[in-house]
Design a protein around this motif. Structure first.
Motif, PDB file in Angstrom:
ATOM      1  N   ARG A 169     -45.501  35.256 -10.716  1.00  0.00           N
ATOM      2  CA  ARG A 169     -46.069  34.344 -11.702  1.00  0.00           C
ATOM      3  C   ARG A 169     -47.123  33.434 -11.099  1.00  0.00           C
ATOM      4  O   ARG A 169     -48.077  33.036 -11.757  1.00  0.00           O
ATOM      5  CB  ARG A 169     -44.958  33.486 -12.318  1.00  0.00           C
ATOM      6  N   SER A 170     -46.944  33.088  -9.830  1.00  0.00           N
ATOM      7  CA  SER A 170     -47.846  32.114  -9.217  1.00  0.00           C
ATOM      8  C   SER A 170     -47.917  32.338  -7.714  1.00  0.00           C
ATOM      9  O   SER A 170     -46.901  32.639  -7.081  1.00  0.00           O
ATOM     10  CB  SER A 170     -47.357  30.677  -9.504  1.00  0.00           C
ATOM     11  N   VAL A 171     -49.129  32.248  -7.159  1.00  0.00           N
ATOM     12  CA  VAL A 171     -49.335  32.241  -5.715  1.00  0.00           C
ATOM     13  C   VAL A 171     -50.344  31.128  -5.411  1.00  0.00           C
ATOM     14  O   VAL A 171     -51.484  31.191  -5.853  1.00  0.00           O
ATOM     15  CB  VAL A 171     -49.869  33.592  -5.186  1.00  0.00           C
ATOM     16  N   LYS A 172     -49.899  30.113  -4.683  1.00  0.00           N
ATOM     17  CA  LYS A 172     -50.759  28.974  -4.367  1.00  0.00           C
ATOM     18  C   LYS A 172     -50.827  28.793  -2.854  1.00  0.00           C
ATOM     19  O   LYS A 172     -49.850  29.076  -2.151  1.00  0.00           O
ATOM     20  CB  LYS A 172     -50.220  27.683  -4.993  1.00  0.00           C
ATOM     21  N   HIS A 222     -38.260  31.909  -5.432  1.00  0.00           N
ATOM     22  CA  HIS A 222     -39.253  31.017  -4.854  1.00  0.00           C
ATOM     23  C   HIS A 222     -39.509  31.444  -3.415  1.00  0.00           C
ATOM     24  O   HIS A 222     -38.565  31.590  -2.625  1.00  0.00           O
ATOM     25  CB  HIS A 222     -38.767  29.566  -4.881  1.00  0.00           C
ATOM     26  N   ASP A 257     -46.640  22.784  -5.436  1.00  0.00           N
ATOM     27  CA  ASP A 257     -47.733  22.078  -4.756  1.00  0.00           C
ATOM     28  C   ASP A 257     -47.193  21.372  -3.522  1.00  0.00           C
ATOM     29  O   ASP A 257     -46.058  20.864  -3.521  1.00  0.00           O
ATOM     30  CB  ASP A 257     -48.373  21.049  -5.693  1.00  0.00           C
ATOM     31  N   TYR A 300     -47.145  29.084  -1.491  1.00  0.00           N
ATOM     32  CA  TYR A 300     -45.952  29.117  -2.338  1.00  0.00           C
ATOM     33  C   TYR A 300     -46.080  30.277  -3.321  1.00  0.00           C
ATOM     34  O   TYR A 300     -47.175  30.562  -3.826  1.00  0.00           O
ATOM     35  CB  TYR A 300     -45.820  27.801  -3.089  1.00  0.00           C
ATOM     36  N   VAL A 301     -44.952  30.960  -3.583  1.00  0.00           N
ATOM     37  CA  VAL A 301     -44.907  32.083  -4.514  1.00  0.00           C
ATOM     38  C   VAL A 301     -43.754  31.868  -5.484  1.00  0.00           C
ATOM     39  O   VAL A 301     -42.654  31.460  -5.084  1.00  0.00           O
ATOM     40  CB  VAL A 301     -44.702  33.420  -3.766  1.00  0.00           C
ATOM     41  N   GLN A 321     -43.297  22.401  -8.757  1.00  0.00           N
ATOM     42  CA  GLN A 321     -44.414  23.198  -9.270  1.00  0.00           C
ATOM     43  C   GLN A 321     -45.073  24.037  -8.180  1.00  0.00           C
ATOM     44  O   GLN A 321     -45.996  24.803  -8.447  1.00  0.00           O
ATOM     45  CB  GLN A 321     -45.462  22.298  -9.932  1.00  0.00           C
TER      46      GLN A 321
END
Length: 518
Positions: free
Chosen positions: A328-331, A299, A404, A317-318, A402
């Protein structure tokens, strides 16, 4: 989001007189000798029952002494032992104690020496008996790298795995905001500092200049690193670094980011390297720290800007798995205009669109997978050729599991010092509650006006700010003795809701164990 921010600020002003539930156990205090002082830094060794700190003194101006002080579970001073670093060479200004690591029946002492004559920086291990602090072994070099001058200095960094079964020694070129290494090195040891593996990571091109932000090691010896690297077409300029020395310095493009972040995993004893590129389109990443969960997911959380590297506009956030090639995710989220304007430093008229002079100072993961991010406004000034460092308002951002953002708050703080260890702050968690501790002006307690926060002076007190799961903030005085302040860089979290605090007054050090309310 906007309503949650407003609620946090309103409570910040209204509830400073409330009291967090903190159980304290204070030791009797340790008084140093007349020429001895606490070397208040991150070099603090601790277990659940023993604590070790570095102290130093001077026989005279040119002959410093190094000591290790031991404290027992009752926080009582047990022993102070002189540490002979003569094996490091004659020039004392090139010597320093890097880490103190107590394990089982011994204490690992790591010390470094920059040998200007032979152009080499070396990291040495010396094992001390835990009871007597006498050397148990002869000192031995465990890492060695080229050294030419202070402006091309190599710095050693050490991280322990969560169970302290593995240790990572990481090093690259001396950190500078515009200059970095063309390669970096990782050396992994077991609990007894026996070499397990080492790996040199070379960058894609010679102008990449990698800057590591954060690095960690898991219980299996896998290493994860976050940092920035410049793009291949980055322009450079000549710049002075010391007398008669010119260095090439990368130029930050003011129109668009010319660097990106990398999240690197070094697996299977260095045999497998995964490099993930992290970008936020048209935005400058100002910093990113990382943490591992129990499933080996990585994370990352950090701050970004739309204008450059000297201000921040939002958080991001990664999420990545250690075995996967892509994140998987970059927000990312932009802070509200009202929140940005609430930070007065560098933006007193409220005309600027970003928070000025913010440094990322770390992230903490709680038991439920939520992440707290901490930023601090920092700048330095040199009036009349005397350096002053300014540590000002804090920014705290909460991410849910998650990734956020749930809320973000500003904690007013104003500290100005010559380089000194009682500045900045210490943060800890208890379940989902966050605690932030720092030295503050006595008149900032009660019901202060956040827009008129007074600078720390000789009437300082230690403050503890608690932040609940929904971003509500309260503040109180922490230390029982009005004249005792804390060394934030020496304080440690020993487990969820349990911390050890290092306080000081003149030449007396006080240690406390504290249990924080959930």
């Amino acid at each position: 989001m906007f309503r949650k921010y407003l609620a946090g600020i309103a409570l910040l002003a209204a509830s400073f007189s409330s009291h967090a539930q903190i159980r304290e156990q204070w030791g009797p205090g340790y008084q140093t000798e007349q020429n001895e002082f606490i070397a208040a830094s991150e070099e603090v060794g601790y277990t659940n029952s023993e604590y070790y700190i570095q102290t130093a003194g001077n026989k005279d101006e040119k002959h410093p002494e190094f000591h290790i002080a031991k404290f027992n579970d009752s926080l009582r001073h047990v022993l102070t032992k002189d540490i002979d670093l003569g094996f490091l060479g004659k020039k004392w200004k090139f010597k320093r104690i890097e880490n103190i690591i107590p394990v089982e029946d011994k204490v690992h002492l790591l010390a470094s020496y920059n040998d200007t004559k032979h152009g080499e920086s070396s990291l040495y291990l010396l094992d001390l008996d835990k009871e007597t602090l006498e050397p148990k072994t002869e000192p031995r070099a465990i890492a060695s790298i080229p050294f030419s001058d202070y402006f091309n200095e190599r710095v050693f960094h050490l991280k322990a795995s969560p169970d302290s079964s593995r240790f990572l020694v990481f090093y690259d070129s001396h950190h500078n905001s515009h200059r970095g290494a063309e390669e970096f090195n990782c050396i992994v040891f077991n609990r007894d500092f026996e070499l397990l593996w080492e790996k040199a990571i070379k960058l894609d091109h010679k102008e990449a200049h990698f800057h590591a932000d954060d690095y960690l090691i898991d219980n299996k010896g896998n290493v994860h690193i976050s940092g920035a690297t410049f793009d291949a077409d980055t322009k450079h300029k000549k710049h002075w670094f010391g007398a008669e020395r010119r260095r090439k310095v990368a130029i930050i493009d003011p129109k668009k980011p010319n660097y990106h972040y990398q999240l690197i995993s070094i697996l299977k004893a260095g045999e497998k390297v995964i490099t993930r590129e992290i970008r936020i389109k048209d935005r400058y990443i100002v910093g990113m720290d990382i943490v591992l969960d129990e499933q080996s997911n990585i994370h990352g959380a950090g701050l970004y800007s739309e204008e450059g590297i000297n201000s921040v506009a939002g958080g991001f956030y990664v999420l990545a798995n250690k075995d996967e090639e892509e994140a998987r995710s970059v927000k990312h989220w932009h802070f509200s205009e009202e929140f940005i304007k609430s930070f007065p430093e560098g933006n007193k008229n409220g005309e600027l669109k970003e928070i000025q002079k913010v440094r990322l100072k770390g992230i903490l993961m709680r038991k439920d997978g939520t992440i707290a991010l901490f930023g601090e406004q920092y700048f330095s000034a040199n009036p009349k050729k005397k350096l002053y460092e300014h540590y000002e308002d804090l920014l705290v951002v909460d991410f849910n599991p998650q990734g956020d953002i749930e809320w973000y708050v500003r904690i007013p703080k104003k500290q100005s010092h010559t380089p000194h260890s009682d500045a900045s702050f210490f943060a800890a968690t208890s379940d989902r509650k966050i605690y932030v501790m720092f030295n503050d002006h006595v008149d900032n307690f009660g019901e202060p006006n956040p827009e008129k926060n007074l600078e720390v002076n000789e009437t300082a007190r230690t403050a503890v700010v608690s932040i609940t799961t929904d971003g509500q903030v309260s503040k109180e005085e922490l230390i029982q003795d009005e004249e005792t302040l804390i060394h934030p860089t020496m304080c440690r979290q020993l487990g969820d809701g349990h911390v050890v605090i290092f306080g000081f007054f003149e030449n007396t050090t006080n240690i406390a164990k504290m249990t924080l309310e959930k």
